[in-house]
Write a protein that holds these residues in place. Structure first.
Motif: not given
Length: 243
Positions: A205-213, A221-222, A227-228
């Motif tokens: 989740l932390e990785l996804l937050r970073r990618e989202a940022n 944000l894609p 969804v993920l």
């Protein structure tokens, strides 16, 4: 009640509950009905058999006095339960303020011209009081249960033993310590596994937050990331609730 001009005597019979080899006492109550001092004297036809205390005395005006008559211990029971002993109580007016020390034999002498009042009392033997009846075993409330007795007098031990075994089975739980330890170990393993998955999901989740940022910094944000993140949040909540 014996009623005379000077004294009233209660009772009129000396009743003794006769018991062998035992001293027995009864009491007389003398009531002075006058405003005079009244002297009294008690006589008996069998002085060796009885003890009278006091055998002489003074009853104050409008007052009472108790006399105790004690029969000595008897060695044998009379066949007809009859007694011929008699008592005589004499009373006479005494001087004002008289005390027992002032009483003389001449005071009760009719020949001397004294007005002596006499009351005869007879002795009666009565049966001794009956002892209380013993309480039967098992009749009291709260008594401990006993084994039943069959018609031939033998206790029904087989039924009693069966009841005892059933009671012991209910009271003593079976030894399930091994199963309990196995269950605890299994729960601990599941807990550790859930913690590990939780930590792994947090990292993802932390990785996804970073990618989202980074995606937001580049202009948005894609949709797949959103969804993920939602799916991961639902899965994480389910695992945490399960643990």
């Amino acid at each position: 009640m014996g009623t005379g001009e000077l004294l009233s005597i209660e009772p009129q019979e000396l009743q003794f509950p006769l018991e062998l080899r035992k001293q027995i006492s009864c009491s007389l109550q003398l009531s002075n009905k006058t405003d005079n001092y009244v002297a009294f004297k008690v006589k008996t036809t069998n002085p060796k058999k009885y003890c009278v205390r006091p055998n002489t005395g003074v009853v104050l005006p409008r007052s009472t006095c108790d006399v105790i008559v004690t029969m000595q211990a008897q060695k044998e029971m009379p066949s007809d339960m009859q007694c011929k002993d008699k008592f005589l109580l004499q009373s006479v007016v005494a001087g004002p303020g008289a005390t027992p020390k002032d009483i003389t034999p001449e005071m009760f002498s009719k020949e001397s011209g004294h007005n002596v009042e006499e009351c005869k009392l007879r002795v009666v033997y009565v049966p001794p009081p009956r002892p209380p009846s013993p309480v039967r075993e098992g009749s009291e409330e709260g008594s401990s249960p006993r084994a039943s007795v069959s018609e031939n007098g033998n206790s029904n031990t087989s039924e009693f033993a069966a009841v005892s075994r059933n009671y012991a089975d209910r009271v003593e739980p079976p030894d399930n310590s091994t199963e309990a330890r196995a269950l605890i170990s299994k729960l601990n393993d599941e807990k550790n596994s859930a913690i590990q998955q939780n930590n792994k999901l947090r990292q993802e989740l932390e990785l996804l937050r970073r990618e989202a940022n980074r995606g937001q910094s580049r202009g948005g944000l894609p949709f797949i990331y959103v969804v993920l993140v939602g799916l991961i949040g639902i899965l994480l909540g389910y695992l945490l609730k399960k643990t």
